[in-house]
Write a protein that holds these residues in place. Sequence first.
Motif, PDB file in Angstrom:
ATOM      1  N   GLY A   1       0.810  -1.225   0.000  1.00  0.00           N
ATOM      2  CA  GLY A   1       0.000   0.000   0.000  1.00  0.00           C
ATOM      3  C   GLY A   1       0.838   1.267   0.000  1.00  0.00           C
ATOM      4  N   GLY A   2       0.394   2.248   0.789  1.00  0.00           N
ATOM      5  CA  GLY A   2       0.995   3.582   0.742  1.00  0.00           C
ATOM      6  C   GLY A   2       2.488   3.617   1.021  1.00  0.00           C
ATOM      7  N   GLY A   3       2.931   2.854   2.018  1.00  0.00           N
ATOM      8  CA  GLY A   3       4.360   2.835   2.348  1.00  0.00           C
ATOM      9  C   GLY A   3       5.213   2.325   1.201  1.00  0.00           C
ATOM     10  N   ASP A   4       4.598   1.564   0.319  1.00  0.00           N
ATOM     11  CA  ASP A   4       5.268   1.045  -0.876  1.00  0.00           C
ATOM     12  C   ASP A   4       4.927   1.876  -2.120  1.00  0.00           C
ATOM     13  OD1 ASP A   4       6.599  -1.017   0.386  1.00  0.00           O
ATOM     14  OD2 ASP A   4       5.089  -2.541  -0.077  1.00  0.00           O
ATOM     15  N   HIS A   5       4.289   3.021  -1.917  1.00  0.00           N
ATOM     16  CA  HIS A   5       3.794   3.852  -3.050  1.00  0.00           C
ATOM     17  C   HIS A   5       2.936   2.996  -3.989  1.00  0.00           C
ATOM     18  CE1 HIS A   5       7.116   7.195  -2.632  1.00  0.00           C
ATOM     19  NE2 HIS A   5       6.621   6.793  -1.477  1.00  0.00           N
ATOM     20  N   ASN A   6       2.227   2.028  -3.391  1.00  0.00           N
ATOM     21  CA  ASN A   6       1.364   1.099  -4.137  1.00  0.00           C
ATOM     22  C   ASN A   6       2.105   0.363  -5.245  1.00  0.00           C
ATOM     23  OD1 ASN A   6      -1.130   1.591  -2.693  1.00  0.00           O
ATOM     24  ND2 ASN A   6      -1.042   3.643  -3.600  1.00  0.00           N
ATOM     25  N   SER A   7       3.394   0.125  -5.007  1.00  0.00           N
ATOM     26  CA  SER A   7       4.206  -0.577  -6.004  1.00  0.00           C
ATOM     27  C   SER A   7       4.445  -2.014  -5.566  1.00  0.00           C
ATOM     28  CB  SER A   7       5.556   0.123  -6.175  1.00  0.00           C
ATOM     29  OG  SER A   7       6.460  -0.738  -6.858  1.00  0.00           O
ATOM     30  N   SER A   8       4.378  -2.926  -6.523  1.00  0.00           N
ATOM     31  CA  SER A   8       4.575  -4.348  -6.282  1.00  0.00           C
ATOM     32  C   SER A   8       5.974  -4.819  -6.679  1.00  0.00           C
ATOM     33  CB  SER A   8       3.527  -5.125  -7.083  1.00  0.00           C
ATOM     34  OG  SER A   8       3.782  -6.485  -7.033  1.00  0.00           O
ATOM     35  N   ASN A   9       6.802  -3.903  -7.188  1.00  0.00           N
ATOM     36  CA  ASN A   9       8.107  -4.306  -7.756  1.00  0.00           C
ATOM     37  C   ASN A   9       9.018  -3.082  -7.729  1.00  0.00           C
ATOM     38  OD1 ASN A   9       9.509  -6.545  -9.221  1.00  0.00           O
ATOM     39  ND2 ASN A   9       9.567  -5.058 -10.913  1.00  0.00           N
ATOM     40  N   HIS A  10       9.658  -2.839  -6.556  1.00  0.00           N
ATOM     41  CA  HIS A  10      10.427  -1.606  -6.420  1.00  0.00           C
ATOM     42  C   HIS A  10      11.704  -1.783  -5.613  1.00  0.00           C
ATOM     43  CE1 HIS A  10       7.649  -1.633  -2.928  1.00  0.00           C
ATOM     44  NE2 HIS A  10       8.672  -1.109  -2.271  1.00  0.00           N
ATOM     45  N   ILE A  11      12.574  -0.796  -5.775  1.00  0.00           N
ATOM     46  CA  ILE A  11      13.784  -0.653  -4.969  1.00  0.00           C
ATOM     47  C   ILE A  11      13.592   0.588  -4.105  1.00  0.00           C
ATOM     48  CG2 ILE A  11      14.910   0.552  -6.908  1.00  0.00           C
ATOM     49  CD1 ILE A  11      17.619  -0.376  -5.843  1.00  0.00           C
ATOM     50  N   GLY A  12      14.079   0.528  -2.857  1.00  0.00           N
ATOM     51  CA  GLY A  12      13.939   1.683  -1.979  1.00  0.00           C
ATOM     52  C   GLY A  12      15.135   1.810  -1.063  1.00  0.00           C
ATOM     53  N   ILE A  13      15.371   3.022  -0.587  1.00  0.00           N
ATOM     54  CA  ILE A  13      16.388   3.242   0.441  1.00  0.00           C
ATOM     55  C   ILE A  13      15.665   3.443   1.765  1.00  0.00           C
ATOM     56  CG2 ILE A  13      18.246   4.750   1.268  1.00  0.00           C
ATOM     57  CD1 ILE A  13      18.927   5.359  -1.654  1.00  0.00           C
ATOM     58  N   ASP A  14      15.982   2.572   2.730  1.00  0.00           N
ATOM     59  CA  ASP A  14      15.335   2.576   4.041  1.00  0.00           C
ATOM     60  C   ASP A  14      16.339   3.021   5.101  1.00  0.00           C
ATOM     61  OD1 ASP A  14      13.335   1.394   2.561  1.00  0.00           O
ATOM     62  OD2 ASP A  14      13.599  -0.603   3.416  1.00  0.00           O
ATOM     63  N   ILE A  15      15.863   3.789   6.064  1.00  0.00           N
ATOM     64  CA  ILE A  15      16.749   4.309   7.110  1.00  0.00           C
ATOM     65  C   ILE A  15      16.259   3.854   8.482  1.00  0.00           C
ATOM     66  CG2 ILE A  15      17.653   6.420   8.196  1.00  0.00           C
ATOM     67  CD1 ILE A  15      18.711   6.128   5.367  1.00  0.00           C
ATOM     68  N   ASN A  16      17.202   3.412   9.299  1.00  0.00           N
ATOM     69  CA  ASN A  16      16.955   3.108  10.721  1.00  0.00           C
ATOM     70  C   ASN A  16      15.772   2.175  10.953  1.00  0.00           C
ATOM     71  OD1 ASN A  16      19.144   4.663  11.408  1.00  0.00           O
ATOM     72  ND2 ASN A  16      17.954   6.527  11.741  1.00  0.00           N
ATOM     73  N   GLY A  17      15.643   1.160  10.101  1.00  0.00           N
ATOM     74  CA  GLY A  17      14.654   0.116  10.326  1.00  0.00           C
ATOM     75  C   GLY A  17      13.248   0.434   9.869  1.00  0.00           C
ATOM     76  N   ASN A  18      13.104   1.522   9.125  1.00  0.00           N
ATOM     77  CA  ASN A  18      11.770   1.910   8.636  1.00  0.00           C
ATOM     78  C   ASN A  18      11.598   1.438   7.186  1.00  0.00           C
ATOM     79  OD1 ASN A  18       9.393   3.109   7.901  1.00  0.00           O
ATOM     80  ND2 ASN A  18       9.969   5.177   8.517  1.00  0.00           N
ATOM     81  N   VAL A  19      10.669   0.495   6.966  1.00  0.00           N
ATOM     82  CA  VAL A  19      10.482  -0.027   5.607  1.00  0.00           C
ATOM     83  C   VAL A  19       9.602   0.874   4.737  1.00  0.00           C
ATOM     84  CG1 VAL A  19      10.992  -2.465   6.047  1.00  0.00           C
ATOM     85  CG2 VAL A  19       8.666  -1.612   6.379  1.00  0.00           C
ATOM     86  N   ASN A  20       9.127   1.978   5.297  1.00  0.00           N
ATOM     87  CA  ASN A  20       8.541   3.019   4.440  1.00  0.00           C
ATOM     88  C   ASN A  20       9.712   3.824   3.878  1.00  0.00           C
ATOM     89  OD1 ASN A  20       5.914   2.223   5.035  1.00  0.00           O
ATOM     90  ND2 ASN A  20       5.811   3.571   6.812  1.00  0.00           N
ATOM     91  N   SER A  21      10.115   3.511   2.652  1.00  0.00           N
ATOM     92  CA  SER A  21      11.381   3.997   2.102  1.00  0.00           C
ATOM     93  C   SER A  21      11.453   5.519   2.064  1.00  0.00           C
ATOM     94  CB  SER A  21      11.572   3.453   0.686  1.00  0.00           C
ATOM     95  OG  SER A  21      11.573   2.047   0.702  1.00  0.00           O
ATOM     96  N   THR A  22      12.653   6.037   2.336  1.00  0.00           N
ATOM     97  CA  THR A  22      12.908   7.477   2.229  1.00  0.00           C
ATOM     98  C   THR A  22      12.823   7.901   0.764  1.00  0.00           C
ATOM     99  OG1 THR A  22      14.329   7.338   4.168  1.00  0.00           O
ATOM    100  CG2 THR A  22      14.574   9.295   2.796  1.00  0.00           C
ATOM    101  N   VAL A  23      13.387   7.105  -0.120  1.00  0.00           N
ATOM    102  CA  VAL A  23      13.201   7.265  -1.571  1.00  0.00           C
ATOM    103  C   VAL A  23      12.936   5.891  -2.166  1.00  0.00           C
ATOM    104  CG1 VAL A  23      14.538   9.397  -1.921  1.00  0.00           C
ATOM    105  CG2 VAL A  23      15.708   7.199  -1.913  1.00  0.00           C
ATOM    106  N   LEU A  24      12.186   5.872  -3.267  1.00  0.00           N
ATOM    107  CA  LEU A  24      11.706   4.610  -3.832  1.00  0.00           C
ATOM    108  C   LEU A  24      11.608   4.756  -5.350  1.00  0.00           C
ATOM    109  CD1 LEU A  24       8.601   2.754  -2.366  1.00  0.00           C
ATOM    110  CD2 LEU A  24       8.739   3.213  -4.798  1.00  0.00           C
ATOM    111  N   ALA A  25      11.944   3.694  -6.079  1.00  0.00           N
ATOM    112  CA  ALA A  25      11.799   3.722  -7.538  1.00  0.00           C
ATOM    113  C   ALA A  25      11.221   2.395  -8.022  1.00  0.00           C
ATOM    114  CB  ALA A  25      13.144   3.974  -8.220  1.00  0.00           C
TER     115      ALA A  25
END
Length: 279
Positions: free
Chosen positions: A138-162
């Motif tokens: 959902g939202g934390g994944d930008h509704n993406s099913s196939n992405h790369i993201g940079i996560d900080i300090n254990g938060n899987v809601n990525s700081t940046v995502l592609a």
Amino acid sequence: MKRFAQIAAAVCSIALAGQAGAAVINYTDFSSVAGLTLNNNAAQVGNVLRVTPAGYYKSGSAFSTSTVSLASNASFSTFFQFRFTSPGGACDGQGCGADGLVFTVQTVGNNVGGAGSGIGYAGINHSVGIEFDTWNNGGGDHNSSNHIGIDINGNVNSTVLAEVTEADMNAGDIWNVWVDYDGSTNLLEARMNRSGVRPTNAILSLTRNLAADLGTTNAFVGFTSGTGAAFANHDILSWTLEDRFAPIGGGSNSVPEPGSLLLLGTGLALVRVMRKRIR
Ligand SMILES: [Ca+2]
Ligand SMILES: [Ca+2]
Ligand SMILES: [Ca+2]
């Protein structure tokens, strides 16, 4: 002068490609996992490091047993290959298989990484993670099913995502990944493709003071993974890591070259001559 500069540049690039021989971590495959601590469901299977197996509600991680000293403001360069196979369980509308994999640099311990749905990374403080996420939460994944993201300090809601548009990561292909952090500029970059030729352009980048996030530059490095109601084998096939900013050529270029130190010496000598002449 121009010709001289071209020769110097060529020698330097050969020398830099050969520098992979100095890597502090270098697994051409995982026929041996010496130097790694495997946690929860992570296992050596044949020549691969299976961070989680294709089964319901698994979690795993594999970290360097000892810390790696990232001397220059936490700088590092790494190259690894992963493959996701045998997807099963539930499907999320874009392929099946879950939840993915996270390349992780952290300072907590060599035994962390337990949460399945958090891709084994959720909750690891003092860390940075590069996630390869195949399940749309959902939202934390930008509704993406196939992405790369940079996560900080254990938060899987990525700081940046592609979004990974080249192909579905759950399709079973071998993916090549390059991650570089230059502590002098604070620039973190990630590259990935299936060809194995290092791309010119990063798919993701972030300017971030990782030394501040980590709190120390002695870091455990490795991978985390998790599965849930959907699953896949999440395998690492090879892995090289440098304890400094030294981008790796990828593919066959990552094989250590005999005589690379001699070439490096020659390259540096040419640079010194160049600098003198420019002055
Ligand atoms: Ca998916
Ligand atoms: Ca997800
Ligand atoms: Ca995600």
